[in-house]
Design a protein around this motif. Structure first.
Motif, PDB file in Angstrom:
ATOM      1  N   GLY A   1       0.804  -1.207   0.000  1.00  0.00           N
ATOM      2  CA  GLY A   1       0.000   0.000   0.000  1.00  0.00           C
ATOM      3  C   GLY A   1       0.846   1.270   0.000  1.00  0.00           C
ATOM      4  O   GLY A   1       1.893   1.339   0.641  1.00  0.00           O
ATOM      5  N   VAL A   2       0.383   2.263  -0.742  1.00  0.00           N
ATOM      6  CA  VAL A   2       1.011   3.586  -0.781  1.00  0.00           C
ATOM      7  C   VAL A   2      -0.084   4.612  -0.529  1.00  0.00           C
ATOM      8  O   VAL A   2      -1.197   4.492  -1.049  1.00  0.00           O
ATOM      9  N   THR A   3       0.221   5.596   0.271  1.00  0.00           N
ATOM     10  CA  THR A   3      -0.742   6.664   0.537  1.00  0.00           C
ATOM     11  C   THR A   3      -0.112   8.015   0.233  1.00  0.00           C
ATOM     12  O   THR A   3       1.097   8.135   0.067  1.00  0.00           O
ATOM     13  N   ALA A   4      -0.966   9.037   0.179  1.00  0.00           N
ATOM     14  CA  ALA A   4      -0.493  10.391  -0.095  1.00  0.00           C
ATOM     15  C   ALA A   4      -1.309  11.384   0.715  1.00  0.00           C
ATOM     16  O   ALA A   4      -2.463  11.120   1.071  1.00  0.00           O
ATOM     17  N   SER A   5      -0.693  12.515   1.009  1.00  0.00           N
ATOM     18  CA  SER A   5      -1.358  13.590   1.733  1.00  0.00           C
ATOM     19  C   SER A   5      -1.619  14.758   0.779  1.00  0.00           C
ATOM     20  O   SER A   5      -0.859  14.977  -0.174  1.00  0.00           O
ATOM     21  N   PHE A   6      -2.688  15.509   1.070  1.00  0.00           N
ATOM     22  CA  PHE A   6      -3.142  16.552   0.153  1.00  0.00           C
ATOM     23  C   PHE A   6      -3.397  17.865   0.901  1.00  0.00           C
ATOM     24  O   PHE A   6      -3.974  17.861   1.984  1.00  0.00           O
ATOM     25  N   GLY A   7      -2.964  18.956   0.284  1.00  0.00           N
ATOM     26  CA  GLY A   7      -3.287  20.285   0.784  1.00  0.00           C
ATOM     27  C   GLY A   7      -3.969  21.074  -0.313  1.00  0.00           C
ATOM     28  O   GLY A   7      -3.444  21.202  -1.425  1.00  0.00           O
ATOM     29  N   VAL A   8      -5.172  21.611  -0.018  1.00  0.00           N
ATOM     30  CA  VAL A   8      -5.993  22.278  -1.037  1.00  0.00           C
ATOM     31  C   VAL A   8      -6.137  23.751  -0.684  1.00  0.00           C
ATOM     32  O   VAL A   8      -6.299  24.115   0.486  1.00  0.00           O
ATOM     33  N   ALA A   9      -6.087  24.608  -1.707  1.00  0.00           N
ATOM     34  CA  ALA A   9      -6.293  26.041  -1.501  1.00  0.00           C
ATOM     35  C   ALA A   9      -6.994  26.633  -2.718  1.00  0.00           C
ATOM     36  O   ALA A   9      -6.763  26.203  -3.846  1.00  0.00           O
ATOM     37  N   GLU A  10      -7.853  27.618  -2.462  1.00  0.00           N
ATOM     38  CA  GLU A  10      -8.572  28.315  -3.527  1.00  0.00           C
ATOM     39  C   GLU A  10      -8.047  29.741  -3.649  1.00  0.00           C
ATOM     40  O   GLU A  10      -7.696  30.374  -2.636  1.00  0.00           O
ATOM     41  N   TYR A  11      -8.013  30.245  -4.863  1.00  0.00           N
ATOM     42  CA  TYR A  11      -7.589  31.627  -5.086  1.00  0.00           C
ATOM     43  C   TYR A  11      -8.550  32.580  -4.382  1.00  0.00           C
ATOM     44  O   TYR A  11      -9.771  32.441  -4.489  1.00  0.00           O
ATOM     45  N   GLU A  12      -7.981  33.536  -3.679  1.00  0.00           N
ATOM     46  CA  GLU A  12      -8.763  34.576  -3.016  1.00  0.00           C
ATOM     47  C   GLU A  12      -8.318  35.936  -3.522  1.00  0.00           C
ATOM     48  O   GLU A  12      -7.179  36.101  -3.985  1.00  0.00           O
ATOM     49  N   SER A  13      -9.190  36.907  -3.439  1.00  0.00           N
ATOM     50  CA  SER A  13      -8.874  38.249  -3.912  1.00  0.00           C
ATOM     51  C   SER A  13      -7.613  38.768  -3.220  1.00  0.00           C
ATOM     52  O   SER A  13      -7.485  38.697  -1.999  1.00  0.00           O
ATOM     53  N   GLY A  14      -6.687  39.249  -4.008  1.00  0.00           N
ATOM     54  CA  GLY A  14      -5.429  39.751  -3.475  1.00  0.00           C
ATOM     55  C   GLY A  14      -4.314  38.736  -3.493  1.00  0.00           C
ATOM     56  O   GLY A  14      -3.159  39.065  -3.196  1.00  0.00           O
TER      57      GLY A  14
ATOM     58  N   LYS B   1       0.236  16.181   6.734  1.00  0.00           N
ATOM     59  CA  LYS B   1       1.340  15.280   7.083  1.00  0.00           C
ATOM     60  C   LYS B   1       1.510  15.172   8.596  1.00  0.00           C
ATOM     61  O   LYS B   1       1.786  14.089   9.126  1.00  0.00           O
ATOM     62  N   GLU B   2       1.343  16.279   9.291  1.00  0.00           N
ATOM     63  CA  GLU B   2       1.582  16.319  10.728  1.00  0.00           C
ATOM     64  C   GLU B   2       0.449  15.682  11.534  1.00  0.00           C
ATOM     65  O   GLU B   2       0.649  15.296  12.682  1.00  0.00           O
ATOM     66  N   THR B   3      -0.723  15.594  10.947  1.00  0.00           N
ATOM     67  CA  THR B   3      -1.874  15.077  11.690  1.00  0.00           C
ATOM     68  C   THR B   3      -2.233  13.653  11.284  1.00  0.00           C
ATOM     69  O   THR B   3      -3.396  13.227  11.440  1.00  0.00           O
ATOM     70  N   GLY B   4      -1.274  12.905  10.752  1.00  0.00           N
ATOM     71  CA  GLY B   4      -1.516  11.492  10.503  1.00  0.00           C
ATOM     72  C   GLY B   4      -1.322  11.013   9.088  1.00  0.00           C
ATOM     73  O   GLY B   4      -1.371   9.816   8.829  1.00  0.00           O
ATOM     74  N   ARG B   5      -1.130  11.920   8.125  1.00  0.00           N
ATOM     75  CA  ARG B   5      -0.946  11.546   6.719  1.00  0.00           C
ATOM     76  C   ARG B   5      -2.208  10.879   6.131  1.00  0.00           C
ATOM     77  O   ARG B   5      -3.172  10.636   6.812  1.00  0.00           O
ATOM     78  N   ASN B   6      -2.135  10.613   4.824  1.00  0.00           N
ATOM     79  CA  ASN B   6      -3.238   9.981   4.089  1.00  0.00           C
ATOM     80  C   ASN B   6      -4.551  10.698   4.351  1.00  0.00           C
ATOM     81  O   ASN B   6      -5.582  10.083   4.635  1.00  0.00           O
ATOM     82  N   ARG B   7      -4.497  12.018   4.224  1.00  0.00           N
ATOM     83  CA  ARG B   7      -5.699  12.813   4.439  1.00  0.00           C
ATOM     84  C   ARG B   7      -5.658  14.084   3.605  1.00  0.00           C
ATOM     85  O   ARG B   7      -4.606  14.467   3.067  1.00  0.00           O
ATOM     86  N   VAL B   8      -6.799  14.753   3.532  1.00  0.00           N
ATOM     87  CA  VAL B   8      -6.931  16.011   2.774  1.00  0.00           C
ATOM     88  C   VAL B   8      -7.232  17.133   3.745  1.00  0.00           C
ATOM     89  O   VAL B   8      -8.131  17.018   4.584  1.00  0.00           O
ATOM     90  N   VAL B   9      -6.466  18.215   3.633  1.00  0.00           N
ATOM     91  CA  VAL B   9      -6.708  19.405   4.457  1.00  0.00           C
ATOM     92  C   VAL B   9      -6.929  20.589   3.521  1.00  0.00           C
ATOM     93  O   VAL B   9      -6.164  20.813   2.588  1.00  0.00           O
ATOM     94  N   CYS B  10      -7.982  21.342   3.795  1.00  0.00           N
ATOM     95  CA  CYS B  10      -8.300  22.502   2.951  1.00  0.00           C
ATOM     96  C   CYS B  10      -8.631  23.693   3.836  1.00  0.00           C
ATOM     97  O   CYS B  10      -8.851  23.537   5.044  1.00  0.00           O
TER      98      CYS B  10
END
Length: 242
Positions: free
Chosen positions: A202-215, A233-242
């Motif tokens: 098994g291989v897992t990956a961590s994700f960080g999501v961001a949306e463009y904001e004015s400025g 990564k710091e809160t357990g990996r294999n998860r998505v943070v936005c």
């Protein structure tokens, strides 16, 4: 400085090739119109007398224009191939960091000017160093190529995948808000988690999501996605943070 010089030379070669190709096309068109090429070739096929000087000059001009156009087309293809190599990661065959920087700048500019939605997804393979240490670098390369293929096949045609570091990737998702990008990231996370990577398991990956904001600019947008990736990564990996 070296990067700027490379970019200058690439643009200069592209402009020169475009000028040569355009001039060749114009010359051929002018010759065809002015000398009534179709009628002239027909007459040549019917008569058997020796060519006169103007026939010889015309033939030379036609042959010269033909070879000039072939040369320009080949140069244009060679330039496109060089640019593709310059912007493509040789291992995974997705776009590299240099291309990511240019594309992100363009998309942020469009989002800012036309008030369009734009999101990015930062991806990092979990415990990748351990994969290399335990199974070897060939296995690590296999993971990189396989994972990038999975992601590339799953995203939309309007989305673009880049390899921006050793085991780090970035997706630029146009016309996509934060919730849409988060759903995509979660879908990719699940897909990677369930995929069999052979002897590696098994291989897992961590994700960080961001949306463009004015400025926002490219730096602030990327830093926000990178911060979310670090939290994942710091809160357990294999998860998505936005």
């Amino acid at each position: 400085m070296h990067s700027l010089k490379r970019k200058y030379l690439e643009h200069r070669h592209a402009i020169n090739d475009g000028i040569v190709l355009g001039a060749s096309a114009i010359c051929t068109f002018v010759y065809a119109i002015y000398f009534e090429m179709a009628e002239l070739f027909f007459e040549f096929s019917r008569k058997h007398e020796e060519w006169e000087l103007d026939d010889i000059v015309l033939s030379f001009l036609l042959i010269f224009s033909f070879y000039l156009m072939i040369f320009a087309i080949r140069r244009w293809k060679d330039t496109r191939l060089l640019l593709k190599k310059a912007y493509t990661d040789s291992l995974t065959e997705v776009y590299n960091r240099r291309k990511c920087t240019k594309t992100l700048l363009l998309e942020v500019t469009i989002a800012k000017k036309f008030n369009r939605t734009l999101s990015i997804i930062a991806i990092d393979i979990d415990h990748f160093k351990k994969i290399n240490d335990v199974f070897g670098h060939a296995a690590g390369d296999h993971v990189l190529k396989t994972l990038s293929g999975l992601v590339k096949n799953e995203i939309r045609g309007a989305d673009t995948l880049f390899r921006i570091g050793g085991e780090e990737f970035l997706i630029i998702s146009t016309e996509t808000d934060l919730s849409g990008a988060t759903r995509l990231a979660e879908r990719l996370r699940s897909l990677i988690e369930k995929y069999p990577f052979g002897k590696i398991g098994g291989v897992t990956a961590s994700f960080g999501v961001a949306e463009y904001e004015s400025g926002d600019n490219t730096d602030t947008l990327f830093q926000r996605a990178d911060k979310n990736l670090y939290e994942a990564k710091e809160t357990g990996r294999n998860r998505v943070v936005c």
